[in-house]
Scaffold this active site. Sequence first.
Site, PDB file in Angstrom:
ATOM      1  N   LYS A 161       0.828  -1.217   0.000  1.00  0.00           N
ATOM      2  CA  LYS A 161       0.000   0.000   0.000  1.00  0.00           C
ATOM      3  C   LYS A 161       0.856   1.258   0.000  1.00  0.00           C
ATOM      4  CE  LYS A 161      -2.190  -0.689   3.939  1.00  0.00           C
ATOM      5  NZ  LYS A 161      -1.838  -2.043   4.410  1.00  0.00           N
TER       6      LYS A 161
ATOM      7  N   ARG B 227      -9.574   1.765   8.325  1.00  0.00           N
ATOM      8  CA  ARG B 227      -9.257   0.361   8.585  1.00  0.00           C
ATOM      9  C   ARG B 227     -10.359  -0.352   9.342  1.00  0.00           C
ATOM     10  NH1 ARG B 227      -3.033   0.773   8.574  1.00  0.00           N
ATOM     11  NH2 ARG B 227      -2.406  -1.393   8.592  1.00  0.00           N
TER      12      ARG B 227
ATOM     13  N   ARG C 250      11.209  -6.669   4.868  1.00  0.00           N
ATOM     14  CA  ARG C 250      11.031  -5.253   4.520  1.00  0.00           C
ATOM     15  C   ARG C 250      12.048  -4.377   5.254  1.00  0.00           C
ATOM     16  NH1 ARG C 250       5.032  -2.795   4.779  1.00  0.00           N
ATOM     17  NH2 ARG C 250       5.096  -3.194   7.013  1.00  0.00           N
TER      18      ARG C 250
ATOM     19  N   ARG D  27      11.226  -1.896  10.643  1.00  0.00           N
ATOM     20  CA  ARG D  27      10.229  -1.396  11.584  1.00  0.00           C
ATOM     21  C   ARG D  27      10.120  -2.329  12.779  1.00  0.00           C
ATOM     22  NH1 ARG D  27       4.813  -0.152   8.382  1.00  0.00           N
ATOM     23  NH2 ARG D  27       3.939  -1.314  10.119  1.00  0.00           N
TER      24      ARG D  27
ATOM     25  N   ARG E 219      -1.239  -8.697  13.362  1.00  0.00           N
ATOM     26  CA  ARG E 219      -1.711  -7.679  12.423  1.00  0.00           C
ATOM     27  C   ARG E 219      -2.617  -8.306  11.367  1.00  0.00           C
ATOM     28  NH1 ARG E 219       3.972  -5.402  11.120  1.00  0.00           N
ATOM     29  NH2 ARG E 219       3.065  -4.279   9.368  1.00  0.00           N
TER      30      ARG E 219
HETATM   31  P1  ADP Z   1       0.917  -1.965   7.754  1.00  0.00           P
HETATM   32  O1  ADP Z   1      -0.086  -1.685   6.666  1.00  0.00           O
HETATM   33  O2  ADP Z   1       2.140  -2.634   7.231  1.00  0.00           O
HETATM   34  O3  ADP Z   1       0.334  -2.679   8.941  1.00  0.00           O
HETATM   35  P2  ADP Z   1       0.896   0.810   8.803  1.00  0.00           P
HETATM   36  O4  ADP Z   1       2.067   1.704   8.894  1.00  0.00           O
HETATM   37  O5  ADP Z   1      -0.228   1.225   7.907  1.00  0.00           O
HETATM   38  O6  ADP Z   1       1.488  -0.595   8.343  1.00  0.00           O
HETATM   39  O7  ADP Z   1       0.287   0.557  10.252  1.00  0.00           O
HETATM   40  C1  ADP Z   1       1.073   0.190  11.342  1.00  0.00           C
HETATM   41  C2  ADP Z   1       0.260   0.132  12.608  1.00  0.00           C
HETATM   42  O8  ADP Z   1      -0.280   1.420  12.915  1.00  0.00           O
HETATM   43  C3  ADP Z   1      -0.964  -0.786  12.580  1.00  0.00           C
HETATM   44  O9  ADP Z   1      -0.615  -2.125  12.876  1.00  0.00           O
HETATM   45  C4  ADP Z   1      -1.849  -0.149  13.648  1.00  0.00           C
HETATM   46  O10 ADP Z   1      -1.422  -0.512  14.944  1.00  0.00           O
HETATM   47  C5  ADP Z   1      -1.579   1.338  13.476  1.00  0.00           C
HETATM   48  N1  ADP Z   1      -2.547   1.959  12.542  1.00  0.00           N
HETATM   49  C6  ADP Z   1      -2.254   2.540  11.345  1.00  0.00           C
HETATM   50  N2  ADP Z   1      -3.364   2.991  10.739  1.00  0.00           N
HETATM   51  C7  ADP Z   1      -4.402   2.706  11.569  1.00  0.00           C
HETATM   52  C8  ADP Z   1      -5.819   2.894  11.520  1.00  0.00           C
HETATM   53  N3  ADP Z   1      -6.412   3.483  10.473  1.00  0.00           N
HETATM   54  N4  ADP Z   1      -6.563   2.461  12.563  1.00  0.00           N
HETATM   55  C9  ADP Z   1      -5.998   1.873  13.634  1.00  0.00           C
HETATM   56  N5  ADP Z   1      -4.682   1.632  13.746  1.00  0.00           N
HETATM   57  C10 ADP Z   1      -3.881   2.047  12.733  1.00  0.00           C
END
Ligand code: ADP
Length: 220
Positions: A13, A88, A127, A162, A173
């Site tokens: 993404k 999400r 990654r 990360r 996740r």
């Molecule tokens: P990935 O898509 O690889 O999980 P992100 O950087 O988008 O990575 O998200 C990392 C973490 O940040 C998620 O596992 C969650 O804990 C938090 N997070 C990010 N976006 C949201 C969201 N829209 N709602 C709730 N938690 C979020």
Amino acid sequence: MILIMLGAPGTGKGTVASKLSEKLGIPQVSTGDIFRKAIAEKTPVGIEAEKYMSQGMLVPDEVTIKIVEERLKDSDVQNGLILDGFPRTIEQAEALDKMLKDADKNIRLAINLETPEEEIIDRIVSRRICSNQECKTVFNTKLNPPKQDGICDKCGSELKQRKDDNEETVKNRLVSYYKQSAPIVDYYKEKGLLYSSEVSIKINKMAVDVVEEVYELLTK
Ligand code: ADP
Ligand code: ZN
């Protein structure tokens, strides 16, 4: 133009969002990046978010929606943006609809990336991300390795992994994704806004290929 990125963690993404952002000249807004910055700065939101992120759980809707609401007021996103990692949950999707309705704006497309589950864990643990906050280019030691080990091709900064990109957290996740986030794919499908594309080594298709597809679709 408002675009939304959907898909499980590790599907690419962020890569698609960042390349489309360059090509279309609209900012990428990543809630994950906003939370990681808040954690690094030890703000109250960061301290709260870290409890969830470190476990591979979603940050509560209340906190997340407020952050996006604030970000959407900034002047740089008034002509469009790419939301990467938000919404999400159904509750977040409904909150976003309300925010956009109040601002008389519409979503142009929700781009959903699909990757077989067995590929995802491998992709995430391999990654590596550029530590330069202005760059943040994503590499993969197997699929898209940097020319020099541990160094960003683009800016020469150190590559880092990360904290939540380990096998155990990834499993959580994925559970959060299938339980809470996958239902919003249908939410956008029903609205006629969904564009789904497969990203998989099985069909030799990477996130960068989706960028071209979507760019053509949006500009033709
Ligand atoms: P990935 O898509 O690889 O999980 P992100 O950087 O988008 O990575 O998200 C990392 C973490 O940040 C998620 O596992 C969650 O804990 C938090 N997070 C990010 N976006 C949201 C969201 N829209 N709602 C709730 N938690 C979020
Ligand atoms: Zn870099």
